[in-house]
Structure formats: C-alpha cells, structure tokens
Design a protein around this motif. Structure first.
Motif, PDB file in Angstrom:
ATOM      1  N   TRP A 220      49.154  35.378  78.246  1.00 25.87           N
ATOM      2  CA  TRP A 220      49.402  35.598  76.827  1.00 25.87           C
ATOM      3  C   TRP A 220      48.512  36.729  76.294  1.00 25.87           C
ATOM      4  N   CYS A 221      47.229  36.706  76.654  1.00 22.36           N
ATOM      5  CA  CYS A 221      46.303  37.751  76.166  1.00 22.36           C
ATOM      6  C   CYS A 221      46.701  39.124  76.718  1.00 22.36           C
ATOM      7  N   ARG A 222      47.112  39.161  77.994  1.00 20.85           N
ATOM      8  CA  ARG A 222      47.489  40.441  78.611  1.00 20.85           C
ATOM      9  C   ARG A 222      48.645  41.078  77.831  1.00 20.85           C
ATOM     10  N   ASN A 223      49.598  40.264  77.411  1.00 23.15           N
ATOM     11  CA  ASN A 223      50.804  40.798  76.754  1.00 23.15           C
ATOM     12  C   ASN A 223      50.734  40.795  75.235  1.00 23.15           C
ATOM     13  N   ALA A 224      49.632  40.310  74.667  1.00 23.01           N
ATOM     14  CA  ALA A 224      49.563  40.174  73.204  1.00 23.01           C
ATOM     15  C   ALA A 224      49.573  41.548  72.529  1.00 23.01           C
ATOM     16  N   PRO A 225      50.288  41.664  71.396  1.00 24.57           N
ATOM     17  CA  PRO A 225      50.401  42.957  70.719  1.00 24.57           C
ATOM     18  C   PRO A 225      49.209  43.268  69.821  1.00 24.57           C
ATOM     19  N   ALA A 226      48.007  42.929  70.246  1.00 26.03           N
ATOM     20  CA  ALA A 226      46.799  43.252  69.463  1.00 26.03           C
ATOM     21  C   ALA A 226      45.655  43.431  70.440  1.00 26.03           C
ATOM     22  N   LYS A 227      44.659  44.234  70.029  1.00 27.42           N
ATOM     23  CA  LYS A 227      43.501  44.431  70.912  1.00 27.42           C
ATOM     24  C   LYS A 227      42.506  43.282  70.735  1.00 27.42           C
ATOM     25  N   ASP A 228      42.297  42.882  69.486  1.00 25.28           N
ATOM     26  CA  ASP A 228      41.313  41.831  69.206  1.00 25.28           C
ATOM     27  C   ASP A 228      41.968  40.448  69.320  1.00 25.28           C
ATOM     28  N   ILE A 229      41.381  39.596  70.164  1.00 27.53           N
ATOM     29  CA  ILE A 229      41.925  38.234  70.312  1.00 27.53           C
ATOM     30  C   ILE A 229      40.775  37.220  70.252  1.00 27.53           C
ATOM     31  N   ILE A 230      40.917  36.248  69.371  1.00 29.29           N
ATOM     32  CA  ILE A 230      39.925  35.165  69.242  1.00 29.29           C
ATOM     33  C   ILE A 230      40.374  34.023  70.165  1.00 29.29           C
ATOM     34  N   VAL A 231      39.465  33.637  71.071  1.00 31.56           N
ATOM     35  CA  VAL A 231      39.810  32.664  72.118  1.00 31.56           C
ATOM     36  C   VAL A 231      39.132  31.334  71.799  1.00 31.56           C
TER      37      VAL A 231
END
Ligand code: 13P
Ligand code: SF4
Length: 307
Positions: A220-231
C-alpha cells in the motif's frame, strides 16, 4: 567475529531458517531469511525444509510454526516474548464460556494471536491479513464468536456486515494510539496519508486512509499517491517500510505519551539472544501432541481458505 557473521555461520551449521516478524528490530530483520506478517510467516514455517526454524517474533508465532511443521526444531530468542492479546484469552476461560453457551453452537474464529490451547478450541484461525476472507467463508447458519481481539473483530464486522460476538481482548500497543495523537501528527504533516493496523480502536481507524495487516502496508505504501505517510502500528514496521519504499517519507504514528509505539514483547529479542538460541538450540517450543493436532486443524483450514 561480529554477531551477524556468527549468526550466519551458525545458521548454516544448524541448517536453520530464520523467520522474522515485521516488528523485530532492524538488525534482526536484516539477518532473517524471511521477514513478514503472521500469515506470510505461517506459510514459510509450514513450507520450511531446514532442520531448525528460528522464529524471531513472539511466542504464539513460534508455537504456530511448531503446530504446522512438527518435525522441525523450533526455537525463539526469548521465551518470555508474549502478547497481551494471548494473555487476554486463557484457554480455561474460553472453554468455560463455550460450555456455558453451548446452546448457541458458536462457530469460533480465533485471531492467530492466541495460545495453542485456545486454537485447539476453535473452528478456524485468522490473521489481520485474511480475517475478512475467513469471516466471509464462515457458515451462514451459525453465530460467530470472534476471539480475542475486539478491535480487529469490530473492523471485520464493518468490512463484511456480518454480526459477531466479540471477546473483549486488545493489543496494549495499538490501543495507545488515540484520535488526538493521530490528529496532531496529521496537522503537522498536511497532505500525509495514514495507514493503520486493524488492532487500533475504531476512533483511530476512522482517521486512516487504509487499514491493513503489516504485510499489506508494504504494497500500500509503495503505491500510495503521496510521499508523506503516517504509519499507525508498532515501530519495527518503519524499518521494513523504509527499506522497501525508499522514495516515501514514512512517519511513525505517535501515542499521547511517545513519538512512536514499541511492543515490549517483540523488543525482547536481540541479536545476542538470536545467536544464543542458534548456539544452544534453546529455548525450544514443545507442546503436547493432542493439543498440537487439535490446534493444527483450524490453522490448516485458515491456510486453505486464504489461498
Ligand atoms: P500482522 O499479522 O499484521 O503482522 O500483525 C501481527 C501483530 O501482532 C500485530 O500486533
Ligand atoms: Fe501482541 Fe500487540 Fe505485541 Fe502484536 S503488538 S505481539 S498484538 S502485544
């Protein structure tokens, strides 16, 4: 010889395979043959050809490896690596509950975070990675009892529309994330997406763009359309994600008390203890054969139903 070299030499000498959960410290993930979630590691354990399975995770995970591949020696770095969900559902309590409610004829689904003795009382096991599919395949004419995680259970009810009775257990790590702690980090990173584990409370899950198992977080993170991701899960996940998604800015979800959340059980494992368990082939996972066979049936059903 440094510890890593020693571990790799011992691994060869013992004909061992090292499995590590996504929450292990980075150094352990980096020497493992396979790093993954509970479901992926259960498949690896079942298919392992090596003489020894070294399970770097918590006790119920190593126990699962022994249940599905009993001919192997299964060791773990620290036998005290437990789990608050496992503790929340002692087998005697579940057995007493099922006896007291025998007229309901429950179809019992156990989240894999439980003891072999609890698995032995259940119809099928699930992980966070396949819980929705497993519940969808449950018999329509029987009520479901879902143990032990009430948060995962309520998420699965939301996803499937299937009503279930929920055991009131929880993960002491994931319930530490709050609506406030996640809203604060979202405000600090406008535009960031949020991915959360289904063991989080509903208040936190509602703030997430995606709710999934630790393994699904990687894709999901690899394909997410944003650079910043809160995990929003245990901190060990960040090591795996930063390796696999180097172009993303992965931000640890904070709790009200800390900038990230550590599972004290997962963090009991160290490189030294990993070296020692390979050296001494101890601590070993052993269990009564009658419990093992009764726990194996619902686990094999799960592996079958999630292919
Ligand atoms: P996963 O199966 O998603 O890796 O979860 C295991 C776990 O213990 C979460 O706290
Ligand atoms: Fe158990 Fe929670 Fe630790 Fe996972 S993070 S092993 S559910 S205590």
């Amino acid at each position: 010889m440094d510890l890593k070299t020693e571990i790799l030499a011992l691994k060869q000498q013992r004909n061992a395979v090292i499995l590590a959960h996504n929450y292990q410290i980075g150094e352990i993930q980096d020497v493992a043959d396979h790093v993954g979630d509970s479901l992926g590691l259960a498949y690896h354990a079942k298919e392992a050809q090596a003489d020894v399975i070294v399970f770097c995770g918590v006790h119920f995970m190593a126990e699962t490896a022994k249940i599905v591949n009993p001919g192997k020696i299964v060791v773990l770095p620290d036998a005290d690596a437990g789990c608050s969900l496992e503790q929340s559902c002692p087998a005697e309590q579940l057995e007493a509950f099922l006896t007291a409610n025998s007229e309901k004829n429950y179809y019992v689904i156990a989240y894999i975070n439980c003891s072999a003795a609890v698995k032995a009382l259940c119809d099928v096991i699930c992980t966070s990675g396949n819980a929705v599919r497993i519940v969808q395949q449950a018999p329509a004419d029987r009520p479901i009892l879902f143990v032990p995680d009430a948060n995962l259970g309520s998420w699965v009810m939301e996803q499937t529309g299937r009503k279930m009775d929920l055991w009131q257990g929880s993960c002491y790590v994931h319930v530490e994330f709050t609506r406030d702690s996640i809203n604060r980090i979202k405000q600090a990173h406008p535009g960031a997406l949020v991915v959360a584990h289904p063991e989080c409370t509903q208040a936190v899950r509602l703030l997430a763009d995606e709710v999934c198992s630790t393994e699904k977080m990687v894709t999901w993170c690899r394909n997410a359309p944003a650079k910043d991701i809160i995990v929003v899960t245990e901190s060990g996940m960040l090591h795996r994600l930063r390796k696999e998604c180097p172009d993303k800015n992965l931000i640890a979800g904070p709790t009200d008390r800390c900038y990230c959340a550590d599972c004290k059980y997962m963090k009991l494992n160290t490189l030294q203890k990993l070296r020692d368990c390979l050296l001494h082939l101890s601590p070993r996972v052993e269990m009564e054969e009658s419990i093992r066979t009764r726990a194996e049936a619902p686990l094999l059903r799960m592996l079958e139903q999630s292919r």
